[in-house]
Design a protein around this motif. Structure first.
Motif, mmCIF file in Angstrom:
data_model
loop_
_atom_site.group_PDB
_atom_site.id
_atom_site.type_symbol
_atom_site.label_atom_id
_atom_site.label_comp_id
_atom_site.label_asym_id
_atom_site.label_seq_id
_atom_site.Cartn_x
_atom_site.Cartn_y
_atom_site.Cartn_z
ATOM 1 N N ASN A 186 0.770 -1.252 0.122
ATOM 2 C CA ASN A 186 0.101 -0.078 -0.116
ATOM 3 C C ASN A 186 0.922 1.382 -0.096
ATOM 4 O OD1 ASN A 186 1.000 -0.665 2.730
ATOM 5 N ND2 ASN A 186 -0.607 0.673 3.513
ATOM 6 N N ILE A 228 -2.261 1.239 -4.371
ATOM 7 C CA ILE A 228 -1.850 -0.365 -4.085
ATOM 8 C C ILE A 228 -1.214 -0.863 -5.160
ATOM 9 C CG2 ILE A 228 -2.683 -2.757 -4.024
ATOM 10 C CD1 ILE A 228 -4.569 -2.090 -1.911
ATOM 11 N N SER A 281 -2.356 -3.604 2.375
ATOM 12 C CA SER A 281 -3.040 -4.466 1.281
ATOM 13 C C SER A 281 -3.202 -5.743 1.831
ATOM 14 C CB SER A 281 -2.057 -4.112 0.046
ATOM 15 O OG SER A 281 -0.792 -4.461 0.203
#
Lengths: 669, 200
Positions: free
Chosen positions: A129, A136, A162
């Motif tokens: 992220n 992302i 993420s």
């Protein structure tokens, strides 16, 4: 005579002292450290057992380290430009860093996560992220390169990201900072009126084949304006759910340090994404106008495409009952981690000394029996007592994040007491603790957040370094520590400094990645429109100058690089004011023979071109002259000779556009 | 009996001919190069009609390295022998089958001796190519060692500057050798045959 005697004596003393010193220094390495050295030493030419991927925090990249040696192998540039190889500077990679705010050269990476199949890391990709400007990225582990970046609209502080679902159906993102959705200039003090959060589910195309256009935003769940902090998705029985911690349920907008630390319990948000899919299928999502970018590398040309998107599907919990529940959790919880069997959910109650462990089974029962303690914006709050499996009493101070080994034990990092605590999540009994130096943030066990931990090592990622390494002024590296967790008691093995500020990390047995790693790019498959694949082709295409009606000119120079020359290497006829593009194709097909390209006065960077690849560097010469360019990578015995010249003439000069190599010379018609 | 081969001899020479088909499917010779910076080795196969790299780009990479010392490019298209060789082997296959069918001793003798002469000539020719590659160096080459020559070995290993070059027959050559052994066996069986009518 006397003098010589003294000399002899002095020599004898030195000799004894020398031998003594040797013996002493050997003895200084205790048995414990000798054992540790044997466990972490990787002999020259041999490989580490695991690849570890540590986020770079404020360097915006991913660091690839070998375990157990702790050796840094590579920095993979992700969200920050990297002049070392031209990432973010070359014409091919620039577009990867495009956002709705324009080109952004930096970000803050936090939580890498490997793609999974059946809840087990599979070694295809790693996601990470960008916290600051929410995005992302996906890194392909056959190349160790960033190949795709998607921007997250309606988000700020993309911190609980993420995290992937058990078959990488989705990768998730959420808002650490609530914001007005859509954005508008509200008075800040009206926080409770405007603050909204989103939980974003990004669909991942898992199909085989070489294409990088894989991520697309499936939907965003609009949630109350708290600070969502970390996440993990379920597996096994809890597959279909993802869990997000929250703090600042007080909804403070200033002095959060105090104002967001008042409530005894905040929440873990449990999101049933399978339920969300049903609601969307029933048409309950609403299309919302917004702007975000989706960038990906075309594997055929190696050029990043940048696509602007203008719409996102938004779902609200009120319209989709059963999609989300709040699990009360003490106190400003940080990590939320699911046991490998998928049965327990552990919240890292940062400001609590007791660690709560929720039972997924009890959570489902509580939902069925409607054991609610209230509801917020359509999200029922489950009763703490109904979902709690147990609390680990007096765990430590500042528990942040938990991972698991292959024997079912849990390991929690404790920031304030600077230790790692091992316990049994089933019985909630503490088994062992080990101090770490200093102030651990996250910890990581290879596969330790998956359904199949390889429970041999644990790394502690420490925030404070102080005296652990040779001092380097006030700015110090961050520190990681490798701990042996194969036995009953944890054993410290190794310290190693890390790049940037690793927050979270992932690791995978090298055997799952190594066989897929490319050695070169196939020149034959290079479909870059500016590629020249032989020297003959380079001489044929040579240099092209195109001017528009305003007299603005672009010059395209087609070069090959091979040991040890560029073709062409003498170029004339370029003029001040021209925008020059050097399209350099490395026509090597040999393993580990990159060529670099740098040109005097370039305001961007150099480019490092891998065998079979084409990269483009833009250059705008400012003054007439003869400027050298050269290969920046020590490619061969005649690397120093790998250079050329470009002649830049005044705007109105009458110099013909010509290019040459040795005695071959060509000119534009 | 006179000039006719026995059935077993005819079978041997038929087999010998058919074994030669192997040279079309397997390389004849294998040259490997090792250097500290090439732990993975570079390899080159010499086939009946071409030269290839062991891995897809090995030949290309060997040529890049060779240019430093001024060796000429290894280009199978300019080696006339590689155009003729397939026909020579085809000749021995067909000729051998004719020997088997006709069963003529004299023809077998011709087959065996012409094959031996061909083999010696082929190896001599290979050595001659190696000699020329190793000695005909571009005078403008960047790396020049006084008196330096880079002739690869015919058989075995040899240090050439930073490279260890090794050269060995490959599977195709083993087929050819096996073929010759069978043919030769058929041929010499005549010399060892028992005198007829001894039992009477």
């Amino acid at each position: 005579m006397k003098g010589r005697g003294l000399k002899k004596l002095a020599l004898a003393i030195f000799a004894v002292a020398g031998v003594g010193g040797l013996v002493f220094s050997k003895a200084k390495l205790s048995k414990e450290w000798q054992d540790a050295a044997l466990k972490t030493y990787v002999p020259p030419g041999e490989h580490d057992e695991f690849y570890a991927f540590l986020s770079g925090g404020f360097n915006g990249q991913i660091g690839v380290y070998g375990l157990p040696s702790g050796r840094l192998i590579k920095i993979v540039p992700v969200f920050s430009v990297n002049p070392e190889n031209g990432y973010g500077y070359s014409e091919e990679t620039k577009n990867l860093l495009m956002t709705s705010h324009g080109f952004i050269p930096w970000d803050d990476t936090h939580h890498p996560q490997l793609s999974q199949t059946n809840g087990v890391p599979d070694g295809r990709w790693i996601f990470i992220n960008a916290n600051n400007t929410p995005r992302i990225a996906r890194i392909d582990l056959s190349e160790f390169r960033t190949v795709e970046i998607i921007e997250i609209p309606n988000s700020a502080g993309n911190h609980p990201s993420s995290f992937v679902t058990a078959n990488t159906e989705y990768v998730t993102a959420a808002t650490r900072f609530s914001i007005p959705i859509p954005q508008k200039d509200y008075p800040i003090e009206e926080y409770k009126k405007w603050a909204k959060g989103t939980i974003t589910f990004i669909k991942v195309d898992n199909s085989e084949g070489e294409h990088n256009n894989r991520m697309s935003i499936a939907f965003q769940l609009l949630v109350p304006g708290y600070d969502y902090d970390l996440a993990h998705c379920g597996k096994g029985p809890s597959h279909g759910w993802c869990f997000f911690t929250s703090y600042n349920t007080e909804q403070a907008h200033t002095l959060l340090e105090i104002n967001a630390s008042q409530r005894d319990k905040d929440f873990i948000l449990a999101v049933n994404w399978k339920r969300a899919e049903e609601c969307i299928a029933q048409g309950k999502g609403k299309k919302m106008e917004t702007v975000y970018y989706h960038n990906y590398i075309d594997p055929e040309t190696g050029i990043a495409k940048s696509e602007k998107k203008t719409e996102v599907l938004v779902l609200t919990p009120k319209e989709c009952p059963g999609v989300a529940y709040y699990l009360p959790t003490p106190k400003s919880p940080h990590g939320v981690d699911v046991t490998p069997d998928g049965k327990y959910i552990i919240g890292g109650g940062k400001l609590s000394i007791n660690q709560p462990i929720h039972s997924f089974e009890k959570m489902i029962k509580a939902i069925q029996n409607k054991e609610f303690a209230g509801e917020i914006e359509g999200i029922p709050i489950l009763k703490y007592e109904s979902i709690l499996h147990c609390e680990v009493k007096n765990l430590c101070l500042g528990p942040l994040h938990t991972e698991f080994d292959d024997k079912g034990y849990a390991y929690t990092s404790c920031f304030i007491s600077s230790e790692v605590v091992k316990y049994d999540p089933k019985t909630c009994k503490i088994l062992d603790r080990i101090p770490v130096y200093y102030s651990i943030g996250h910890l990581m066990i290879p596969g330790g957040d998956s359904a199949k931990p390889w429970g041999k090592y644990l790394i502690a990622m420490n925030k404070i370094t102080k005296d652990r390494y040779l001092p380097t002024g006030p700015e110090l590296p961050h520190a990681a520590q490798l701990i042996d967790i194969s036995g009953e008691k944890m054993k410290m093995l190794l310290d190693f400094p890390t790049q940037g500020e690793p927050h979270y990390a992932q690791a995978i047995p090298a055997s799952l990645v190594k066989p897929k790693v490319k050695k070169i790019y196939e020149l034959e498959k290079n479909k870059h429109p500016h590629a020249v694949k032989t020297e003959e082709e380079a001489m044929k295409r040579g240099v092209v100058r195109k001017c528009d009606s305003n007299g603005k000119c672009e010059v395209h120079i087609y070069l090959t690089a091979i040991r040890s020359h560029f073709t062409p290497d003498n170029i004339e006829g370029v003029k001040v004011g021209d925008t020059v593009y050097f399209h350099v194709t490395n026509i090597e097909q040999d393993w580990d023979i990159p060529h670099g390209f740098a040109i005097f006065g370039a305001k961007n960077s150099n480019i490092l071109i891998m065998p079979g690849e084409t990269l483009t560097l833009k250059w705008t010469p400012q003054k007439p002259g003869v400027y050298p360019f050269y290969c920046t990578d020590f490619c061969s015995a005649l690397h120093q000779e790998m250079q050329g010249y470009i002649r830049v003439s005044p705007k109105d000069a009458d110099v013909k556009l010509c290019w040459s190599l040795g005695d071959q010379k060509r000119c534009a018609e | 009996m006179g000039d006719k081969l026995r059935p077993f001899q005819r079978l041997l020479i038929a087999l010998a001919s058919l074994l030669l088909l192997g040279v079309y499917f397997f390389p004849l010779w294998y040259i490997k190069l090792w250097a500290p910076q090439y732990p993975e080795w570079l390899g080159m196969f010499i086939w009946v009609n071409t030269i290839t790299g062991e891995n897809p780009h090995d030949l290309y990479n060997i040529n890049i390295l060779n240019h430093y010392i001024g060796m000429q490019e290894i280009n199978p298209d300019i080696v006339p022998e590689l155009k003729i060789l397939p026909f020579i082997f085809a000749f021995f296959i067909i000729f051998g089958l004719i020997v088997a069918i006709t069963g003529k001793k004299k023809l077998l003798k011709i087959w065996v001796w012409s094959f031996i002469i061909f083999g010696v000539l082929a190896i001599a020719d290979f050595w001659w190519w190696e000699y020329r590659y190793g000695h005909n160096l571009d005078p403008r080459a960047p790396i020049k060692i006084p008196g330096g020559a880079y002739q690869p070995p015919l058989l075995g290993c040899k240090q050439l500057l930073n490279f260890k070059a090794c050269s060995f027959p490959a599977r195709g050559a083993y087929f050819a050798v096996a073929s010759l052994i069978l043919g030769f066996t058929a041929y010499i069986m005549d010399f060892f045959k028992k005198p007829e009518g001894r039992l009477t």
